[in-house]
Design an enzyme around this catalytic site. Structure first.
Site, PDB file in Angstrom:
ATOM      1  N   HIS A 259      -4.637  -2.432   3.957  1.00  0.00           N
ATOM      2  CA  HIS A 259      -5.584  -1.041   4.019  1.00  0.00           C
ATOM      3  C   HIS A 259      -5.123  -0.467   5.076  1.00  0.00           C
ATOM      4  O   HIS A 259      -4.770  -0.981   6.180  1.00  0.00           O
ATOM      5  CB  HIS A 259      -6.783  -1.602   4.263  1.00  0.00           C
ATOM      6  CG  HIS A 259      -7.871  -0.523   3.619  1.00  0.00           C
ATOM      7  ND1 HIS A 259      -8.372   0.410   4.490  1.00  0.00           N
ATOM      8  CD2 HIS A 259      -8.548  -0.177   2.408  1.00  0.00           C
ATOM      9  CE1 HIS A 259      -9.200   1.276   3.888  1.00  0.00           C
ATOM     10  NE2 HIS A 259      -9.344   0.919   2.639  1.00  0.00           N
ATOM     11  N   ASP A 313     -10.078  -3.705  -4.087  1.00  0.00           N
ATOM     12  CA  ASP A 313      -9.437  -4.002  -5.365  1.00  0.00           C
ATOM     13  C   ASP A 313      -9.321  -5.317  -5.871  1.00  0.00           C
ATOM     14  O   ASP A 313      -9.103  -5.831  -7.163  1.00  0.00           O
ATOM     15  CB  ASP A 313      -8.276  -3.000  -5.729  1.00  0.00           C
ATOM     16  CG  ASP A 313      -8.502  -1.502  -5.306  1.00  0.00           C
ATOM     17  OD1 ASP A 313      -8.304  -0.962  -4.423  1.00  0.00           O
ATOM     18  OD2 ASP A 313      -9.274  -1.022  -6.399  1.00  0.00           O
TER      19      ASP A 313
HETATM   20  C1  SDX Z   1      -7.896   1.680  -1.651  1.00  0.00           C
HETATM   21  O1  SDX Z   1      -8.181   4.643   2.234  1.00  0.00           O
HETATM   22  C2  SDX Z   1      -9.219   4.150   1.480  1.00  0.00           C
HETATM   23  O2  SDX Z   1     -10.246   4.003   2.298  1.00  0.00           O
HETATM   24  C3  SDX Z   1      -8.809   3.496   0.083  1.00  0.00           C
HETATM   25  C4  SDX Z   1      -9.797   2.526  -0.407  1.00  0.00           C
HETATM   26  C5  SDX Z   1     -10.911   3.356  -0.739  1.00  0.00           C
HETATM   27  O3  SDX Z   1     -12.108   2.902  -0.879  1.00  0.00           O
HETATM   28  O4  SDX Z   1     -10.818   4.738  -1.094  1.00  0.00           O
HETATM   29  O5  SDX Z   1     -10.220   1.624   0.286  1.00  0.00           O
HETATM   30  C6  SDX Z   1      -9.306   2.129  -1.754  1.00  0.00           C
HETATM   31  O6  SDX Z   1      -7.175   2.365  -2.056  1.00  0.00           O
HETATM   32  C7  SDX Z   1      -7.463   0.102  -1.305  1.00  0.00           C
HETATM   33  C8  SDX Z   1      -6.192   0.002  -1.390  1.00  0.00           C
HETATM   34  C9  SDX Z   1      -5.728  -0.359  -2.521  1.00  0.00           C
HETATM   35  N1  SDX Z   1      -3.998  -0.416  -2.563  1.00  0.00           N
HETATM   36  C10 SDX Z   1      -3.506  -1.474  -2.845  1.00  0.00           C
HETATM   37  O7  SDX Z   1      -4.175  -2.780  -2.629  1.00  0.00           O
HETATM   38  C11 SDX Z   1      -2.112  -1.303  -2.818  1.00  0.00           C
HETATM   39  C12 SDX Z   1      -1.250  -2.449  -1.944  1.00  0.00           C
HETATM   40  N2  SDX Z   1      -1.541  -2.278  -0.604  1.00  0.00           N
HETATM   41  C13 SDX Z   1      -0.313  -1.437   0.186  1.00  0.00           C
HETATM   42  O8  SDX Z   1       0.138  -0.486  -0.442  1.00  0.00           O
HETATM   43  C14 SDX Z   1      -0.979  -0.995   1.689  1.00  0.00           C
HETATM   44  O9  SDX Z   1      -1.739  -1.991   2.205  1.00  0.00           O
HETATM   45  C15 SDX Z   1      -1.767   0.299   1.826  1.00  0.00           C
HETATM   46  C16 SDX Z   1      -1.241   1.301   0.752  1.00  0.00           C
HETATM   47  C17 SDX Z   1      -3.080  -0.010   1.233  1.00  0.00           C
HETATM   48  C18 SDX Z   1      -1.930   0.624   3.339  1.00  0.00           C
HETATM   49  O10 SDX Z   1      -0.596   0.415   3.558  1.00  0.00           O
HETATM   50  P1  SDX Z   1      -0.224   1.217   4.914  1.00  0.00           P
HETATM   51  O11 SDX Z   1      -1.393   1.495   5.894  1.00  0.00           O
HETATM   52  O12 SDX Z   1       0.630   2.706   4.762  1.00  0.00           O
HETATM   53  O13 SDX Z   1       0.631   0.096   5.538  1.00  0.00           O
HETATM   54  P2  SDX Z   1       2.146  -0.059   5.369  1.00  0.00           P
HETATM   55  O14 SDX Z   1       2.389   0.132   4.112  1.00  0.00           O
HETATM   56  O15 SDX Z   1       2.627   0.709   6.461  1.00  0.00           O
HETATM   57  O16 SDX Z   1       2.365  -1.528   5.857  1.00  0.00           O
HETATM   58  C19 SDX Z   1       2.118  -2.298   7.042  1.00  0.00           C
HETATM   59  C20 SDX Z   1       2.987  -3.590   7.035  1.00  0.00           C
HETATM   60  C21 SDX Z   1       4.206  -3.458   6.425  1.00  0.00           C
HETATM   61  O17 SDX Z   1       4.907  -4.514   6.819  1.00  0.00           O
HETATM   62  P3  SDX Z   1       6.093  -4.277   7.696  1.00  0.00           P
HETATM   63  O18 SDX Z   1       7.157  -3.343   7.388  1.00  0.00           O
HETATM   64  O19 SDX Z   1       5.291  -3.663   9.101  1.00  0.00           O
HETATM   65  O20 SDX Z   1       6.840  -5.616   8.301  1.00  0.00           O
HETATM   66  O21 SDX Z   1       2.176  -4.407   6.024  1.00  0.00           O
HETATM   67  C22 SDX Z   1       2.811  -4.739   5.051  1.00  0.00           C
HETATM   68  C23 SDX Z   1       3.899  -3.786   4.927  1.00  0.00           C
HETATM   69  O22 SDX Z   1       4.875  -4.436   4.204  1.00  0.00           O
HETATM   70  N3  SDX Z   1       1.774  -4.598   3.757  1.00  0.00           N
HETATM   71  C24 SDX Z   1       1.936  -5.307   2.882  1.00  0.00           C
HETATM   72  C25 SDX Z   1       0.617  -5.051   1.999  1.00  0.00           C
HETATM   73  N4  SDX Z   1       0.166  -3.888   2.565  1.00  0.00           N
HETATM   74  C26 SDX Z   1       0.774  -3.816   3.713  1.00  0.00           C
HETATM   75  N5  SDX Z   1       2.689  -6.445   2.549  1.00  0.00           N
HETATM   76  C27 SDX Z   1       2.496  -6.807   1.349  1.00  0.00           C
HETATM   77  N6  SDX Z   1       1.576  -6.705   0.469  1.00  0.00           N
HETATM   78  C28 SDX Z   1       0.495  -5.775   0.825  1.00  0.00           C
HETATM   79  N7  SDX Z   1      -0.363  -5.500  -0.086  1.00  0.00           N
END
Ligand code: SDX
Length: 376
Positions: A259, A313
């Protein structure tokens, strides 16, 4: 020119009196009330009243608010025909975005955006949207349309229109809790989209249409469908660990985890996990919950240290499946709930508006001579 903040990460772009989120501690409050208390004791309609009025309603106010929403369950004349002219293969989120936009064509004063008009238009969309989703699902399945029953709450009525029979109290309560949990969440991407559009003094329908378009994305509201697809792909509970570790190895994102704000357990996932466990056991889907629980354990060992935990989710997928929703109705359900939050933010933006217009840092060339096409 200040440095670019990609994704506006950490930038405070608005004030709100609705959701308070502490991402480090995993806290979510709606107007100061813990989300867990609301999920257990409130109703979706009462929660929308709370968000829009910044206080809980008196009994008479709640009754009147519910009656007002129920008076808008039925679609405007002509909308059913428009809906049943759509391709049956259309994705429900594309249908919802299109039909919410079409609602503006049935509003005699679509562009009025004083606060009271915005509230009325938001009530229109709040009341009509569940009917649009249920009607479209019945139509695409070749089943007769089931017209809304105004004696029912929004959660009950949605399941009734979808399935053609009154839901059990357990199913209706479970759906009501999901609607509460998804109603608002600060300046998430789709809410920001709505505020950006209304900040031009455009109309409520355009702002809500933009928000629906944003929510469809798999990094946002579309994740719940991604979680269910993942659970369906994993053949057994025992196969979960290998499945997850292989994807983490490839730097794939595991849907339902991580998140932008929460670096702790999403407080909404706490209640949804309990709900998913109970519903899975009650509906013969225990293996689905066990798979989810196993995935959570594996992710806990692998990435919790990076602040990656289940988000809203992850367990909503199992919950929706056990309620009997088809997979591509998961994100539309998120939208039905979030209309409450989006509308609250639209009203907040209108009450203290400033056009959103950030800067972009130019990285292209300068001083380039124009060359006529014949000389290129
Ligand atoms: C919702 O904003 C809100 O409030 C949203 C929400 C709402 O109520 O409106 O809460 C609803 O959208 C929840 C999120 C649903 N999305 C997912 O479940 C999709 C999977 N999650 C990721 O895509 C991600 O966690 C985000 C998009 C939610 C947040 O991503 P960020 O803040 O841009 O983080 P990032 O992509 O920069 O990741 C930081 C690190 C990375 O690793 P490094 O490159 O630093 O080694 O964390 C890792 C990422 O690879 N990472 C994950 C991961 N999410 C982040 N690794 C594996 N699986 C994941 N899900």
């Amino acid at each position: 020119m200040p440095p670019v903040t990609k994704g506006l990460e950490g930038i405070v772009a608005a004030e709100t009196a609705m959701s308070f989120i502490d991402g480090e501690k995993g806290v979510l409050e709606y107007v100061g009330i813990e989300i867990d208390a609301l999920a257990r004791h409130s109703t979706f309609e009462e929660t929308v009243f709370l968000l829009w009025n910044r206080r809980l309603p008196l009994k008479a106010e709640l009754d009147s608010f519910c009656a007002d929403i129920r008076s808008r369950y039925e679609l405007p004349p002509g909308m059913e025909q428009r809906l049943t002219a759509l391709p049956k293969a259309a994705e429900p989120m594309h249908m919802l975005r299109t039909m919410v936009s079409a609602l503006s064509l049935h509003d005699p004063r679509p562009n009025d955006n004083d606060v009271e008009s915005a509230r009325q238009k938001s009530l229109n969309v709040l009341g009509h949207a569940p009917t649009l989703v249920a009607y479209f699902d019945r139509y695409r399945r070749g089943l007769p349309i089931v017209h809304p029953d105004k004696s029912m709450s929004m959660a009950e009525n949605f399941l009734y229109m979808l399935n053609g029979e009154r839901p059990t109290p357990t199913m209706a309560r479970a759906l009501d809790a999901c609607l509460i949990l998804h109603a608002d969440h600060g300046l998430n991407n789709s809410t920001f989209a709505a505020r950006v559009v209304i900040s031009t003094l455009s109309d409520v329908y355009s702002a809500l249409t933009a928000a629906i378009g944003s929510l469809r994305g798999p990094l946002h509201g579309g994740a719940n469908e991604g979680v269910m697809k993942m659970l369906n792909e994993i053949p057994t509970v025992e196969a979960a660990e290998r499945y997850v570790l292989e994807r983490l190895e490839k730097k794939d994102k595991i849907m339902g985890f991580g998140h932008r704000v929460y670096k702790a357990y999403d407080p909404r996932a706490t209640y949804l996990k309990t709900l998913a466990k109970k519903l899975a056991e009650d509906t013969g889907n225990a293996a689905l919950y066990e798979k989810s629980s196993r995935i959570e354990q594996v992710m806990g060992k692998a990435v919790a240290a990076k602040g990656i935990y289940p988000n809203v989710d992850f367990y909503s997928a199992t919950t929706y499946h056990c309620i009997g929703l088809r997979l591509d109705l998961f994100t539309p359900l998120f939208a039905l709930s979030r209309i409450g939050g989006w509308a609250g933010h639209i009203i907040e933006q209108l009450a203290d508006n400033r056009l959103y217009r950030p800067e972009a840092s130019y990285v292209g060339p300068h001083g380039v001579r124009y060359v006529p096409v014949g000389e290129r």
